[in-house]
Motif scaffolding. Structure first.
Motif, PDB file in Angstrom:
ATOM      1  N   TYR A 109      34.146  66.974  30.203  1.00 35.05           N
ATOM      2  CA  TYR A 109      34.572  65.667  29.706  1.00 35.05           C
ATOM      3  C   TYR A 109      35.462  64.972  30.730  1.00 35.05           C
ATOM      4  CZ  TYR A 109      38.958  68.096  28.659  1.00 35.05           C
ATOM      5  OH  TYR A 109      40.111  68.828  28.769  1.00 35.05           O
ATOM      6  N   GLY A 110      35.530  63.667  30.620  1.00 37.10           N
ATOM      7  CA  GLY A 110      36.401  62.866  31.469  1.00 37.10           C
ATOM      8  C   GLY A 110      36.640  61.519  30.824  1.00 37.10           C
ATOM      9  N   GLY A 111      37.815  60.954  31.026  1.00 37.69           N
ATOM     10  CA  GLY A 111      38.119  59.671  30.414  1.00 37.69           C
ATOM     11  C   GLY A 111      39.446  59.122  30.882  1.00 37.69           C
ATOM     12  N   ARG A 112      39.920  58.114  30.180  1.00 38.21           N
ATOM     13  CA  ARG A 112      41.175  57.455  30.537  1.00 38.21           C
ATOM     14  C   ARG A 112      41.907  56.994  29.290  1.00 38.21           C
ATOM     15  NH1 ARG A 112      42.667  51.845  32.510  1.00 38.21           N
ATOM     16  NH2 ARG A 112      44.559  52.146  33.745  1.00 38.21           N
ATOM     17  N   VAL A 113      43.235  57.187  29.316  1.00 37.66           N
ATOM     18  CA  VAL A 113      44.114  56.688  28.269  1.00 37.66           C
ATOM     19  C   VAL A 113      44.871  55.487  28.817  1.00 37.66           C
ATOM     20  CG1 VAL A 113      46.136  57.209  26.844  1.00 37.66           C
ATOM     21  CG2 VAL A 113      44.382  58.961  27.202  1.00 37.66           C
ATOM     22  N   PHE A 114      44.995  54.435  28.013  1.00 36.47           N
ATOM     23  CA  PHE A 114      45.683  53.225  28.463  1.00 36.47           C
ATOM     24  C   PHE A 114      46.534  52.673  27.318  1.00 36.47           C
ATOM     25  CE2 PHE A 114      41.281  52.615  27.300  1.00 36.47           C
ATOM     26  CZ  PHE A 114      41.333  51.691  26.275  1.00 36.47           C
ATOM     27  N   GLY A 115      47.659  52.097  27.672  1.00 34.79           N
ATOM     28  CA  GLY A 115      48.575  51.579  26.677  1.00 34.79           C
ATOM     29  C   GLY A 115      48.086  50.297  26.035  1.00 34.79           C
ATOM     30  N   LEU A 116      48.303  50.184  24.724  1.00 29.98           N
ATOM     31  CA  LEU A 116      47.963  48.974  23.986  1.00 29.98           C
ATOM     32  C   LEU A 116      49.194  48.277  23.418  1.00 29.98           C
ATOM     33  CD1 LEU A 116      44.815  50.204  22.000  1.00 29.98           C
ATOM     34  CD2 LEU A 116      44.845  48.762  24.036  1.00 29.98           C
TER      35      LEU A 116
END
Length: 236
Positions: A86-93
């Protein structure tokens, strides 16, 4: 074993994300888990037997991440390794709320026709998360799928937390799963339990799990639909 060309394609899915994000390879962690019954979305993939799982995770810059999990799967008379990349990105909202998006690939030794990929997106709170997964060919049966889940972890005391999970899987198109008929295209699953922190790097979990019928699953329906699962996870 996994066909080399196929495994290379799966590895590239994660490697591309990590390389593009400039992942810091120094931020590497691992986990070893032992469970009385290995379950995914309410269904046992260890034939209701104990199983071990090894996980590796990489945290990169700007919220990028990737990893792999290796376990042992038993589908009817076939058994072998189950690999998840798996791979991904977390970003602030907003304060206390993050967004997440990524891709996950599943591959099974000796049952390669079950291999499939998903994309996912979600919202992450301090004590909860909500995710949706979409696959164009769930478990290789030609059906599109959507899986939505809500997870909650609520502290009760120092080192003790309550755990909750509810999931809903829906399949459409392609050929209907012979194990789902006549129960329909949707399946729900539930998990309720508690966790206890053991020292600084280990956790013990006890959870009651249940799964309905229906949905785009492909393996036999002989698995128990309600059971208690005890698991121990150690981080390193």
């Amino acid at each position: 074993m996994f066909p080399p060309a196929h495994l290379a394609r799966l590895t590239t899915l994660v490697a591309t994300l990590l390389a593009g994000a400039g992942a810091a390879w120094a931020d590497v962690g691992g986990t070893l888990s032992l469970q009385t019954d290995a379950r995914e979305r309410g269904m046992s993939y260890s034939a209701n037997r104990p199983s071990a799982q090894l996980g590796l995770a990489w945290d990169g810059e700007a919220g990028w991440y990737g990893g792999a999990q290796l376990a042992h799967a038993r589908f009817s008379q076939r058994r072998g390794a189950a690999l998840q990349l798996y791979g991904g990105r977390v970003f602030g909202l907003a304060p206390g709320l993050d967004g997440e998006a990524g891709i996950v690939a599943h591959a099974y030794e000796n049952v390669s026709n079950y291999d499939y990929q998903e994309v996912y997106a979600g919202l992450l709170g301090e004590r909860w998360n909500l995710r949706a997964y979409v696959s164009p060919d769930y478990y290789g049966i030609g059906q599109r799928s959507v899986y939505a889940e809500f997870n909650l972890r609520w502290p009760l005391a120092r080192g003790v937390a309550a755990l909750g999970h509810v999931g809903l899987l829906h399949g459409r198109g392609g050929r209907a799963s012979p194990y789902a008929e006549p129960h329909g295209a949707t399946r729900a699953d539930l998990r309720l339990g508690a966790s206890w922190q053991l020292g600084t790097s280990s956790e013990l979990q006890l959870a009651w799990t249940a799964a309905g019928r229906g949905g785009p699953y492909t393996w036999t329906d002989a698995t128990r639909r309600r059971t208690l699962v005890l698991g121990l996870t150690t981080a390193f």
